[in-house]
Design a protein around this motif. Structure first.
Motif, short mmCIF file in Angstrom:
data_model
loop_
_atom_site.label_atom_id
_atom_site.label_comp_id
_atom_site.label_asym_id
_atom_site.label_seq_id
_atom_site.Cartn_x
_atom_site.Cartn_y
_atom_site.Cartn_z
N LEU A 273 12.42 40.91 35.26
CA LEU A 273 12.32 41.97 34.26
C LEU A 273 13.44 41.80 33.24
CD1 LEU A 273 11.21 44.75 33.26
CD2 LEU A 273 12.83 45.82 34.86
N LEU A 274 13.07 41.72 31.96
CA LEU A 274 14.07 41.68 30.89
C LEU A 274 14.53 43.08 30.53
CD1 LEU A 274 12.56 39.00 28.45
CD2 LEU A 274 14.63 38.78 29.86
N GLY A 275 13.59 44.02 30.43
CA GLY A 275 13.94 45.39 30.08
C GLY A 275 12.75 46.16 29.58
N THR A 276 13.02 47.28 28.93
CA THR A 276 11.96 48.15 28.42
C THR A 276 12.12 48.34 26.91
OG1 THR A 276 13.24 50.15 28.87
CG2 THR A 276 11.78 49.38 30.61
N LEU A 277 11.00 48.59 26.23
CA LEU A 277 11.04 48.85 24.80
C LEU A 277 11.59 50.26 24.55
CD1 LEU A 277 7.62 47.44 23.54
CD2 LEU A 277 9.85 46.31 23.55
N PRO A 278 12.55 50.43 23.66
CA PRO A 278 13.12 51.75 23.43
C PRO A 278 12.14 52.69 22.73
CG PRO A 278 14.02 50.15 21.88
CD PRO A 278 13.21 49.37 22.87
N ASN A 279 12.06 53.91 23.26
CA ASN A 279 11.29 55.00 22.64
C ASN A 279 9.78 54.78 22.64
OD1 ASN A 279 13.75 56.38 21.88
ND2 ASN A 279 13.95 54.90 20.21
#
Length: 318
Positions: A273-279
């Motif tokens: 997992l790289l991360g999540t898109l903000p908002n």
């Protein structure tokens, strides 16, 4: 955070409204000039650079090696600098597919744009733009300086759009139908699915480049998202499809907001997992009005339709 909404005469007028909106958020214009079949725009804030190009007609392609890209659109990518002597798309640090610079595209109507909505978050220098292409059909583009990272790694800049650069001149809805909605912020397994997500990330031996959630726009490292749609890396990333369909409470009409996660393949064949898109969130949008703001506590959220009556995106608004 800040937001804007309105109408535009054509893709170039929309690009100008994007320019003005970002200037109001403290961005600097490096170049905004006529370049057929539209205008080119280059802006930066700090060391974060945006490159964009409008096309008001189908006379010529705005992408090198992308003859398919002949359509009304705004194409864009991100870079680490700006050189006015280079083509709009050929700046330092942009995503590359072989010898060609690539990026995202938002396909736009041939005539006037009846409705657009954009939101900017300065904490992550991220922008989301939604455009109503036709009745019930919305297209989008987005970018940011950094994902909300999972762990610590080098990079973080991201691009997302309803069309990849290569397929901007082709269909972007299910079954190769431009009139249909397409998977929001999903991965692009083939040309029939359309959307693109890319992240600048150093992953094992893959450094200084962009991970692409697309089999078509291969940058040297494949990624994927958890959004329902075409799986780029089959079976390794769970999708949100089932959760989205079941996340609405029929008793009080509330829906659960689910994060859009971005993954990358590793040198050993696994995924991380790289991360999540903000908002940006996925949710069941049954009963929600696209483009209308809804308040939850101190936050406001704006829904937009996806590929079905239930699958949609919700943006946390300024």
């Amino acid at each position: 955070m800040a937001y804007d909404l309105g109408t535009a005469l054509n893709p170039t007028d929309l690009l100008d409204k994007l320019r003005a909106f970002l200037v109001a958020q403290g961005w600097t214009v490096d170049l905004f000039a006529v370049e057929a079949p539209g205008k080119r725009l280059h802006m930066h804030k700090g060391g974060f650079y945006l490159n964009a190009k409008s096309a008001d007609n189908t006379a010529s392609s705005i992408w090198a090696g992308g003859g398919a890209s002949q359509t009304q659109q705004i194409g864009f990518n991100l870079s680490t600098g700006f050189n006015s002597g280079n083509a709009w798309r050929d700046q330092a640090g942009v995503p590359m597919r072989g010898a060609n610079s690539i990026g995202g595209s938002i396909k736009l109507p041939a005539g006037a744009i009846v409705s657009y909505w954009m939101d900017y978050d300065d904490t992550t220098k991220s922008l989301i733009l939604y455009v109503q292409k036709s009745a019930g059909v919305w297209r989008w583009m987005g970018f940011g300086e950094s994902l909300i990272k999972a762990g610590s790694w080098t990079g973080g800049a991201w691009i997302a759009s309803s069309s990849s650069y290569e397929w901007a001149g082709y269909s972007e809805g299910p079954g190769h139908d431009n009139t249909l909605p397409c998977y929001p912020f999903g991965a692009n397994k083939d040309s029939g699915l359309g959307p693109l997500v890319m992240v600048r990330a150093d992953v094992d031996s893959f450094t200084g480049k962009w991970v692409s959630c697309s089999n078509e726009e291969f940058t040297g490292r494949t990624g994927d998202t958890n959004v329902a749609g075409g799986r780029v890396v089959s079976g390794q990333v769970p999708t949100l499809s089932g959760l989205v369909e079941r996340s609405r409470n029929s008793l009080n009409s509330t829906s659960v907001l689910l994060p859009v996660q971005v993954f990358t393949t590793r040198d050993d064949g696994g995924m991380s997992l790289l991360g999540t898109l903000p908002n940006v969130f996925m949710t069941n949008i049954t009963g929600l009005v696209p483009g209308q703001a809804y308040q939850q506590g101190v936050d406001w959220f704006v829904p937009f339709p996806g590929d079905s009556a239930t699958h949609g995106t919700v943006i946390r608004r300024a």
